[in-house]
Design a protein around this motif. Sequence first.
Motif, short mmCIF file in Angstrom:
data_model
loop_
_atom_site.label_atom_id
_atom_site.label_comp_id
_atom_site.label_asym_id
_atom_site.label_seq_id
_atom_site.Cartn_x
_atom_site.Cartn_y
_atom_site.Cartn_z
N GLY A 19 0.82 -1.20 0.00
CA GLY A 19 0.00 0.00 0.00
C GLY A 19 0.85 1.25 0.00
N TYR A 53 -3.72 9.90 -2.94
CA TYR A 53 -2.77 9.50 -1.89
C TYR A 53 -1.52 10.39 -1.88
CZ TYR A 53 -5.25 5.06 -1.02
OH TYR A 53 -6.17 4.11 -0.68
N TYR A 218 -7.95 -3.51 3.06
CA TYR A 218 -6.95 -2.55 3.52
C TYR A 218 -7.05 -2.45 5.05
CZ TYR A 218 -10.74 1.01 3.64
OH TYR A 218 -11.90 1.71 3.89
N GLY A 289 0.35 -1.25 4.42
CA GLY A 289 0.93 0.08 4.26
C GLY A 289 2.22 0.20 5.04
#
Length: 346
Positions: A19, A53, A218, A289
């Motif tokens: 991520g 992002y 996620y 992430g």
Amino acid sequence: MQYSVLGATGVKVSRICLGTATFGVAPTAQDADRVVGGAVDLGINFVDTADVYGNMPVFDRPGAPAAADREPAEQILGRALRGRRDQMVIATKSNGIVGLDINDRGLSRRHIIRQVETSLRRLETDYIDLYYAHDPDPDTPLEQTLAAYDDLIRQGKIRYVGLSNHPAWQVTHALWIADDRRQQAPVAAQVKYNLIDRAAERELAPACQQFGLSLVPYAPLHGGLLADLGVLDRDVAGDQRFGAAGFTEAEIAVGREVDRLGRAWGLAPYQVSLAWLLSRPAVASAIVGAETLDELRANATAADVELEPAQLDSLTELASAPAAFDHRAGRGPERPPSTTDPVSTD
């Protein structure tokens, strides 16, 4: 690294997906190249990003460059993938606010096509493997959105379509529209899903399993709480990274029990948490992430961990949220969800 087939595409993606939401903050733009290169070395071939992002104020944190001084995460990723783009399955998305104009958002044909062109330039590529509708758009008929995606697939600019943060009924509606109009149907659904936040199990996961879509979660480690209790000592943890609240006492209690069980089984909490999630029906890959290369290397080991049935049951019972419909038994839940269940509603 282990791999799964993404929906009905025949494309194999790594069970751990990189991520990039905080690219430009952690890792910094300079360190992102090492993280992406490390992902390739680990066998990770799936990366997730979005047009919003990286350089938005919501990602600000002490010690990081201000939003106005940061590049978009897509641009950082595109530079890091130079010379190795074909080794990676790239997923990106649109719908978020990207400008001051009233139409710089949403899932209209106008905005989708503009954002696909923008993402292609930033990513330094001529096609996007998987393109998500980032969130539902109540102002645009789903028929228009899916028609725009179908045209972009025919033009070769995107390969497959997914839906992010859409409820099960909208995913099912999209499949019906695509079938009725002979269009390319969504192949994946992205949603927040982890051992603590189990809302996806009520309807979305059974729908994906029934109709052959892959579920791509996620926040699989719930902001780091399910990775290492050391996160509680950080100044910025959990959804505080995105300007929201920290952890509740109930969530922390689950995190402590995951830590205890992991130690008893000779595993790290992140291995236990990710292995549990990857065992769930329809889950193809978990988006991690990682903010450093060391974090990424550690999380990648979870793809090779296979928990025993009794261990999986112990974890499932920690934060049990009964499904709205048990598709295996063909019946509803035996009891309604309790307001005291330690399940996040964020």
